[in-house]
Scaffold this motif. Sequence first.
Motif, PDB file in Angstrom:
ATOM      1  N   LYS A   1    -131.072  29.896  -0.281  1.00  0.00           N
ATOM      2  CA  LYS A   1    -132.254  29.500   0.506  1.00  0.00           C
ATOM      3  C   LYS A   1    -133.179  30.784   0.832  1.00  0.00           C
ATOM      4  O   LYS A   1    -134.029  30.749   1.373  1.00  0.00           O
ATOM      5  N   THR A   2    -132.846  31.965  -0.172  1.00  0.00           N
ATOM      6  CA  THR A   2    -133.720  33.188  -0.143  1.00  0.00           C
ATOM      7  C   THR A   2    -134.904  33.025  -0.320  1.00  0.00           C
ATOM      8  O   THR A   2    -135.816  33.189   0.404  1.00  0.00           O
ATOM      9  N   GLY A   3    -135.149  32.108  -1.534  1.00  0.00           N
ATOM     10  CA  GLY A   3    -136.428  32.029  -2.001  1.00  0.00           C
ATOM     11  C   GLY A   3    -137.655  31.257  -1.017  1.00  0.00           C
ATOM     12  O   GLY A   3    -138.651  31.759  -0.426  1.00  0.00           O
ATOM     13  N   ALA A   4    -136.739  30.047  -0.367  1.00  0.00           N
ATOM     14  CA  ALA A   4    -137.423  29.110   0.617  1.00  0.00           C
ATOM     15  C   ALA A   4    -138.022  30.161   1.835  1.00  0.00           C
ATOM     16  O   ALA A   4    -138.661  29.872   2.449  1.00  0.00           O
ATOM     17  N   THR A   5    -136.819  30.844   2.281  1.00  0.00           N
ATOM     18  CA  THR A   5    -136.974  31.665   3.471  1.00  0.00           C
ATOM     19  C   THR A   5    -138.141  32.712   3.527  1.00  0.00           C
ATOM     20  O   THR A   5    -139.078  32.876   4.097  1.00  0.00           O
ATOM     21  N   LYS A   6    -138.270  33.217   2.223  1.00  0.00           N
ATOM     22  CA  LYS A   6    -139.517  34.292   1.730  1.00  0.00           C
ATOM     23  C   LYS A   6    -140.603  33.271   1.886  1.00  0.00           C
ATOM     24  O   LYS A   6    -141.633  34.112   2.551  1.00  0.00           O
ATOM     25  N   LYS A   7    -140.758  32.061   1.179  1.00  0.00           N
ATOM     26  CA  LYS A   7    -142.062  31.375   1.225  1.00  0.00           C
ATOM     27  C   LYS A   7    -142.228  31.181   2.712  1.00  0.00           C
ATOM     28  O   LYS A   7    -143.515  31.182   2.853  1.00  0.00           O
ATOM     29  N   ALA A   8    -141.452  30.800   3.520  1.00  0.00           N
ATOM     30  CA  ALA A   8    -141.699  30.158   4.923  1.00  0.00           C
ATOM     31  C   ALA A   8    -142.281  31.369   5.546  1.00  0.00           C
ATOM     32  O   ALA A   8    -143.221  31.109   6.517  1.00  0.00           O
TER      33      ALA A   8
ATOM     34  N   VAL B   1    -143.890  33.888   4.472  1.00  0.00           N
ATOM     35  CA  VAL B   1    -145.209  34.284   4.254  1.00  0.00           C
ATOM     36  C   VAL B   1    -146.247  33.210   4.680  1.00  0.00           C
ATOM     37  O   VAL B   1    -147.400  33.546   5.383  1.00  0.00           O
ATOM     38  N   ALA B   2    -146.010  32.109   4.739  1.00  0.00           N
ATOM     39  CA  ALA B   2    -146.416  30.983   5.387  1.00  0.00           C
ATOM     40  C   ALA B   2    -146.751  31.163   6.627  1.00  0.00           C
ATOM     41  O   ALA B   2    -147.662  30.686   7.459  1.00  0.00           O
TER      42      ALA B   2
ATOM     43  N   ALA C   1    -145.141  39.127   6.400  1.00  0.00           N
ATOM     44  CA  ALA C   1    -144.856  39.556   5.149  1.00  0.00           C
ATOM     45  C   ALA C   1    -143.462  40.541   4.848  1.00  0.00           C
ATOM     46  O   ALA C   1    -142.902  40.406   3.957  1.00  0.00           O
TER      47      ALA C   1
ATOM     48  N   ALA D   1    -137.190  25.905   7.062  1.00  0.00           N
ATOM     49  CA  ALA D   1    -136.888  26.342   5.481  1.00  0.00           C
ATOM     50  C   ALA D   1    -135.071  26.190   5.271  1.00  0.00           C
ATOM     51  O   ALA D   1    -135.110  25.958   4.168  1.00  0.00           O
TER      52      ALA D   1
END
Lengths: 139, 108
Positions: free
Chosen positions: A12-19, A21-22, A26, A105
Amino acid sequence: MKEIMAVVRMKKTGATKKALVAAGVAGFTAVKVMGRGNLVTDPKAIEACKEKLLSMGMDEFSESWDTEKMVTSFLDGSRFFPRRLFTILVHDDDVPRVIEAIVTANKTEYGIGDGTIFVLPVSDAVRVRTGEAGEAAIW
Amino acid sequence: MLLIRAIVRPEKKDEVLAELSSAGFNAATMVDVVGRGKQKGIRIGGMVYDEIPKTLILMVIPDDAKETVITMILSIAKTGTGGTFGDGKIFVSPVDEVYTISKGTAGL
Protein backbone atom coordinates in the motif's frame (compact mmCIF):
# COMPACT_ATOMS: atom_id res chain seq x y z
CA MET A 1 3.00 20.69 15.17
CA LYS A 2 2.46 16.94 15.15
CA GLU A 3 4.34 13.92 13.90
CA ILE A 4 2.21 11.22 12.31
CA MET A 5 3.76 7.75 12.30
CA ALA A 6 1.90 5.26 10.14
CA VAL A 7 2.85 1.60 9.81
CA VAL A 8 1.24 0.27 6.62
CA ARG A 9 1.42 -2.74 4.30
CA MET A 10 4.32 -2.74 1.81
CA LYS A 11 1.84 -3.16 -1.03
CA LYS A 12 0.00 0.00 0.00
CA THR A 13 3.05 2.30 -0.15
CA GLY A 14 2.07 3.70 -3.54
CA ALA A 15 -1.55 4.20 -2.54
CA THR A 16 -0.51 5.98 0.66
CA LYS A 17 1.83 8.30 -1.24
CA LYS A 18 -0.95 9.16 -3.71
CA ALA A 19 -3.41 9.77 -0.88
CA LEU A 20 -0.95 12.07 0.90
CA VAL A 21 -0.40 14.14 -2.24
CA ALA A 22 -4.17 14.36 -2.70
CA ALA A 23 -4.52 15.52 0.90
CA GLY A 24 -2.00 18.29 0.23
CA VAL A 25 0.92 16.76 2.14
CA ALA A 26 3.92 16.26 -0.06
CA GLY A 27 6.77 15.66 2.38
CA PHE A 28 7.29 12.43 4.25
CA THR A 29 9.97 9.95 5.28
CA ALA A 30 9.47 6.24 4.69
CA VAL A 31 11.46 3.41 6.26
CA LYS A 32 11.30 -0.32 5.67
CA VAL A 33 10.54 -1.97 9.01
CA MET A 34 9.36 -5.30 10.39
CA GLY A 35 6.09 -5.19 12.28
CA ARG A 36 3.36 -7.16 13.96
CA GLY A 37 0.10 -6.19 15.61
CA ASN A 38 -2.12 -7.44 18.40
CA LEU A 39 -2.66 -11.20 18.62
CA VAL A 40 -5.83 -12.40 16.92
CA THR A 41 -8.09 -13.69 19.68
CA ASP A 42 -11.07 -14.58 17.51
CA PRO A 43 -10.24 -17.63 15.34
CA LYS A 44 -13.21 -16.90 13.05
CA ALA A 45 -11.48 -13.80 11.70
CA ILE A 46 -8.69 -15.80 10.05
CA GLU A 47 -10.65 -18.94 9.17
CA ALA A 48 -11.27 -18.20 5.47
CA CYS A 49 -7.71 -17.12 4.83
CA LYS A 50 -6.35 -20.12 6.75
CA GLU A 51 -8.31 -22.62 4.68
CA LYS A 52 -7.07 -21.02 1.48
CA LEU A 53 -3.43 -21.13 2.61
CA LEU A 54 -3.74 -24.72 3.91
CA SER A 55 -5.08 -25.91 0.57
CA MET A 56 -2.08 -24.32 -1.12
CA GLY A 57 0.52 -25.53 1.36
CA MET A 58 -0.34 -29.21 1.71
CA ASP A 59 1.71 -31.72 -0.26
CA GLU A 60 3.01 -35.26 0.30
CA PHE A 61 6.30 -34.07 1.82
CA SER A 62 5.04 -32.01 4.73
CA GLU A 63 3.29 -33.04 7.93
CA SER A 64 -0.20 -31.63 8.35
CA TRP A 65 0.35 -30.37 11.91
CA ASP A 66 3.56 -28.65 10.78
CA THR A 67 1.86 -26.86 7.91
CA GLU A 68 -1.06 -25.86 10.09
CA LYS A 69 1.23 -24.48 12.77
CA MET A 70 3.09 -22.41 10.20
CA VAL A 71 -0.06 -21.11 8.51
CA THR A 72 -1.59 -20.17 11.86
CA SER A 73 1.53 -18.30 12.90
CA PHE A 74 1.41 -16.44 9.58
CA LEU A 75 -2.13 -15.24 10.26
CA ASP A 76 -2.55 -14.77 14.02
CA GLY A 77 0.00 -11.99 14.37
CA SER A 78 2.85 -13.77 16.14
CA ARG A 79 5.28 -13.36 13.23
CA PHE A 80 6.96 -10.22 11.98
CA PHE A 81 6.24 -9.07 8.44
CA PRO A 82 7.79 -6.34 6.32
CA ARG A 83 5.93 -3.06 6.71
CA ARG A 84 6.48 0.54 5.63
CA LEU A 85 6.78 3.19 8.34
CA PHE A 86 5.74 6.66 7.16
CA THR A 87 6.76 9.68 9.22
CA ILE A 88 4.88 12.86 8.32
CA LEU A 89 5.22 16.26 9.99
CA VAL A 90 1.98 18.27 9.88
CA HIS A 91 0.30 21.32 11.37
CA ASP A 92 -2.20 20.64 14.16
CA ASP A 93 -5.27 21.45 12.00
CA ASP A 94 -4.23 19.03 9.26
CA VAL A 95 -4.02 15.96 11.51
CA PRO A 96 -7.64 14.68 11.04
CA ARG A 97 -7.46 15.23 7.27
CA VAL A 98 -4.19 13.31 6.88
CA ILE A 99 -5.37 10.46 9.12
CA GLU A 100 -8.60 10.18 7.12
CA ALA A 101 -6.55 9.99 3.89
CA ILE A 102 -4.23 7.28 5.24
CA VAL A 103 -7.11 5.22 6.64
CA THR A 104 -9.10 5.27 3.38
CA ALA A 105 -6.03 4.42 1.30
CA ASN A 106 -5.00 1.49 3.49
CA LYS A 107 -8.24 -0.21 4.45
CA THR A 108 -8.61 -3.75 3.02
CA GLU A 109 -11.32 -6.37 3.19
CA TYR A 110 -9.21 -8.66 5.45
CA GLY A 111 -10.00 -6.67 8.60
CA ILE A 112 -6.64 -7.52 10.23
CA GLY A 113 -3.12 -6.29 9.66
CA ASP A 114 -3.84 -3.03 7.90
CA GLY A 115 -1.53 -1.11 10.22
CA THR A 116 -1.65 1.59 12.86
CA ILE A 117 -1.31 5.37 12.99
CA PHE A 118 0.34 7.16 15.90
CA VAL A 119 0.18 10.93 16.47
CA LEU A 120 3.05 12.37 18.52
CA PRO A 121 3.69 15.94 19.66
CA VAL A 122 6.77 17.68 18.22
CA SER A 123 8.42 20.54 20.09
CA ASP A 124 10.38 22.12 17.24
CA ALA A 125 11.49 21.71 13.64
CA VAL A 126 14.18 23.55 11.67
CA ARG A 127 14.52 23.79 7.90
CA VAL A 128 18.19 23.29 7.06
CA ARG A 129 18.13 25.33 3.84
CA THR A 130 16.82 28.60 5.34
CA GLY A 131 17.25 28.04 9.06
CA GLU A 132 13.62 28.96 9.78
CA ALA A 133 12.16 27.19 12.80
CA GLY A 134 8.76 26.21 14.16
CA GLU A 135 5.57 26.00 12.09
CA ALA A 136 7.21 27.68 9.10
CA ALA A 137 9.65 24.81 8.73
CA ILE A 138 6.99 22.18 8.00
CA TRP A 139 5.82 23.38 4.58
CA MET B 1 -0.46 6.26 25.58
CA LEU B 2 3.31 6.08 25.40
CA LEU B 3 5.75 5.26 22.62
CA ILE B 4 8.66 3.11 23.80
CA ARG B 5 11.75 3.22 21.62
CA ALA B 6 14.18 0.58 22.81
CA ILE B 7 17.61 0.22 21.24
CA VAL B 8 18.88 -3.28 22.01
CA ARG B 9 21.55 -5.68 20.82
CA PRO B 10 20.42 -7.53 17.66
CA GLU B 11 21.11 -10.91 19.30
CA LYS B 12 18.76 -10.01 22.18
CA LYS B 13 15.79 -8.81 20.11
CA ASP B 14 14.11 -12.21 19.70
CA GLU B 15 14.28 -12.91 23.43
CA VAL B 16 12.94 -9.44 24.33
CA LEU B 17 10.07 -9.66 21.84
CA ALA B 18 9.11 -13.21 22.82
CA GLU B 19 8.98 -12.26 26.49
CA LEU B 20 6.93 -9.12 25.80
CA SER B 21 4.55 -11.10 23.63
CA SER B 22 3.92 -13.66 26.37
CA ALA B 23 3.24 -10.79 28.79
CA GLY B 24 0.50 -9.54 26.45
CA PHE B 25 2.39 -6.86 24.52
CA ASN B 26 2.46 -8.47 21.09
CA ALA B 27 2.31 -5.44 18.83
CA ALA B 28 5.74 -4.10 17.93
CA THR B 29 7.75 -2.65 15.08
CA MET B 30 11.45 -3.24 14.67
CA VAL B 31 14.08 -1.53 12.55
CA ASP B 32 17.72 -2.42 12.04
CA VAL B 33 19.78 0.66 12.85
CA VAL B 34 23.42 1.61 13.36
CA GLY B 35 24.62 3.92 16.07
CA ARG B 36 27.13 4.76 18.73
CA GLY B 37 26.89 5.72 22.37
CA LYS B 38 28.77 7.64 25.02
CA GLN B 39 31.88 5.50 24.51
CA LYS B 40 32.26 6.91 20.95
CA GLY B 41 32.11 3.47 19.38
CA ILE B 42 34.57 0.63 19.77
CA ARG B 43 38.31 1.03 19.25
CA ILE B 44 39.98 -2.17 18.11
CA GLY B 45 43.68 -1.62 17.45
CA GLY B 46 43.90 1.66 15.57
CA MET B 47 40.47 1.26 13.99
CA VAL B 48 37.38 3.00 15.42
CA TYR B 49 34.01 1.40 14.74
CA ASP B 50 31.31 4.00 15.41
CA GLU B 51 28.49 2.45 13.40
CA ILE B 52 27.56 -0.44 15.63
CA PRO B 53 24.52 -2.44 14.50
CA LYS B 54 21.55 -2.39 16.89
CA THR B 55 17.84 -3.10 16.68
CA LEU B 56 15.31 -0.36 17.40
CA ILE B 57 12.03 -1.68 18.81
CA LEU B 58 9.01 0.64 18.67
CA MET B 59 5.99 -0.13 20.84
CA VAL B 60 2.96 1.91 21.78
CA ILE B 61 1.53 0.89 25.15
CA PRO B 62 -1.07 2.18 27.64
CA ASP B 63 0.25 4.54 30.34
CA ASP B 64 -0.16 2.03 33.17
CA ALA B 65 1.92 -0.64 31.39
CA LYS B 66 5.05 1.52 31.33
CA GLU B 67 6.71 0.03 34.41
CA THR B 68 6.06 -3.58 33.36
CA VAL B 69 7.43 -3.14 29.85
CA ILE B 70 10.49 -1.14 30.87
CA THR B 71 11.55 -3.47 33.69
CA MET B 72 11.05 -6.43 31.34
CA ILE B 73 13.23 -4.93 28.58
CA LEU B 74 15.86 -3.82 31.11
CA SER B 75 16.15 -7.26 32.69
CA ILE B 76 16.32 -9.21 29.41
CA ALA B 77 18.44 -6.91 27.25
CA LYS B 78 21.16 -6.68 29.89
CA THR B 79 24.28 -8.77 29.30
CA GLY B 80 26.61 -9.98 32.03
CA THR B 81 25.76 -9.53 35.70
CA GLY B 82 25.97 -5.76 36.00
CA GLY B 83 25.29 -4.88 32.38
CA THR B 84 27.85 -3.99 29.70
CA PHE B 85 28.54 -0.94 27.53
CA GLY B 86 26.45 -1.29 24.40
CA ASP B 87 23.43 -2.96 25.93
CA GLY B 88 21.25 -0.14 24.62
CA LYS B 89 18.80 2.49 25.75
CA ILE B 90 15.09 3.04 26.18
CA PHE B 91 13.33 6.28 25.27
CA VAL B 92 9.73 7.02 26.24
CA SER B 93 7.67 9.69 24.48
CA PRO B 94 3.99 10.68 24.75
CA VAL B 95 1.52 9.72 22.03
CA ASP B 96 -1.55 11.92 21.51
CA GLU B 97 -3.72 9.68 19.37
CA VAL B 98 -3.69 6.12 18.04
CA TYR B 99 -5.79 4.78 15.14
CA THR B 100 -6.16 1.20 13.97
CA ILE B 101 -6.64 1.25 10.21
CA SER B 102 -8.54 -2.03 9.86
CA LYS B 103 -11.15 -0.91 12.40
CA GLY B 104 -11.00 2.71 11.27
CA THR B 105 -11.40 3.90 14.85
CA ALA B 106 -9.23 5.47 17.53
CA GLY B 107 -7.56 3.16 20.05
CA LEU B 108 -4.87 0.53 20.22
